[in-house]
Design an enzyme around this catalytic site. Structure first.
Site, short mmCIF file in Angstrom:
data_model
loop_
_atom_site.label_atom_id
_atom_site.label_comp_id
_atom_site.label_asym_id
_atom_site.label_seq_id
_atom_site.Cartn_x
_atom_site.Cartn_y
_atom_site.Cartn_z
N SER A 144 0.83 -1.20 0.00
CA SER A 144 0.00 0.00 0.00
C SER A 144 0.87 1.26 0.00
O SER A 144 1.60 1.50 -0.96
CB SER A 144 -0.96 -0.05 1.20
N ASP A 271 -10.04 -4.29 -5.05
CA ASP A 271 -9.46 -3.54 -3.93
C ASP A 271 -10.34 -2.33 -3.64
O ASP A 271 -10.48 -1.44 -4.49
CB ASP A 271 -8.04 -3.11 -4.29
N HIS A 300 -7.63 -5.38 -0.33
CA HIS A 300 -6.50 -4.48 -0.08
C HIS A 300 -5.58 -5.13 0.95
O HIS A 300 -5.97 -5.36 2.10
CB HIS A 300 -6.98 -3.13 0.43
#
Length: 326
Positions: A144, A271, A300
């Site tokens: 991320s 996601d 995610h």
């Protein structure tokens, strides 16, 4: 090329949408069998970074090092980081999971903290590790926000990247920060937004307690999304005129064409954090270095499998250690 067309990730039957695939691994996964040794790295500006090492006792000079960068408001203790560290050790690599400024369990010393475009700290961590003389090969991994920092680092100035860095793998990366910050603010994503803002607000309160004359708490509780928070705090605390200026500078999508080592980017199509602009298919199709994989599922920073393993970990090790990346 290199678009990875045949992703082999299959979620467990009970994780049947992107929200479950995101939330369940985050809240209920545990990785107990990783033992860190912490090192504090003092920085030239008077601040510090806390580094968590997981070294293999049977290390040989030819073995490599993997540096793992966590997500927004995460740290090296998060299950997705510990899980990756464990499989890296099993693959014959030492691992270094570093904690960003303010993320290692102790508030950092300066007004500034960390942001998603700050590649200087990653560079310092990498060079510090390589200066030990133990490693001839290095790999970068990121999740991320940490994936965004990693991609930006590799692409903004390829000549700066040490020659020991051979490959990289990143997962669930918001390569377009402005679009992502708006996307996660949608009503269906408020559960994530509230959780991030709770942590970010507390960081601001802690910072204000250390330096009350420099941090204005007025209006903090009224901030409801990333653009508002970043405009009031992240941008001015790190030298940007506005949230938009920060997003433009920090978005890794602008730097992907500059990457010069094989780099795997895996973004699940479901996601909940990522808008369409975070799937740079055209760029990857014309790049010899960026391998874009977009499985239908994964959520995610999820990618849980029915056998208890995690696809992100298997995929990262396979990509980093294969004779030919794919």
């Amino acid at each position: 090329m290199p678009l990875v067309a045949d992703s082999r990730y299959q979620p467990p039957f009970y994780l049947f949408n992107g929200h479950l695939q995101t939330i369940v691994p985050s809240l209920w996964r545990t990785v107990p069998d990783v033992a860190y040794q912490r090192e504090r790295l003092e920085l030239p500006d008077g601040d510090f970074l806390d580094l968590d090492w997981s070294r293999r006792p049977e290390h040989r000079p030819t073995d490599g090092l993997a540096i793992v960068s966590h997500g927004l408001e995460g740290d090296a203790s998060r299950p997705y980081v510990r899980g990756m560290v464990r499989v890296l050790n099993r693959a014959g690599l030492d691992a270094l999971a570093w904690n960003y400024r303010s993320c290692g369990g102790e508030m950092n010393r300066l007004l500034r903290s960390y942001h998603l475009g700050d590649t200087e700290d990653l560079d310092r961590v990498l060079r510090h590790a390589l200066a030990t003389g133990r490693y001839r090969r290095a790999y970068l991994l990121g999740f991320s926000a940490g994936g965004n920092v990693t991609l930006k680092y590799l692409g903004e100035d390829a000549a700066r990247v040490p020659a020991e860095v051979q490959r990289a793998a990143v997962f669930s990366v918001p390569t377009d920060l402005k679009a992502s910050s708006e996307h996660i603010g949608r009503p269906q994503n408020q559960v994530y937004m509230r959780r991030f803002l709770k942590s970010l607000r507390q960081k601001i309160r802690d910072k204000a307690a250390l330096m009350p004359e420099q941090v204005d708490l007025a209006g903090l509780e009224e901030l409801r999304n990333f653009p508002q928070f970043d405009d009031k705090y992240t941008a001015p605390m790190h030298g940007f005129d506005s949230a938009d200026a920060y997003y433009h500078y920090a978005s890794s999508g602008r730097y992907l064409s500059g990457i010069r080592i094989p780099t795997l980017l895996v973004n699940a199509q479901n996601d909940p954090f990522l808008p369409a602009s975070c799937y740079p298919r055209e760029m990857a199709a014309n790049s010899p270095y960026v391998f874009l994989e977009t499985p239908p599922d994964g959520g995610h920073v999820g990618f849980a499998e029915s056998n208890g393993e995690y696809y992100s970990e298997r995929r990262a090790v396979a990509f980093l250690t294969a004779e030919t990346p794919a």
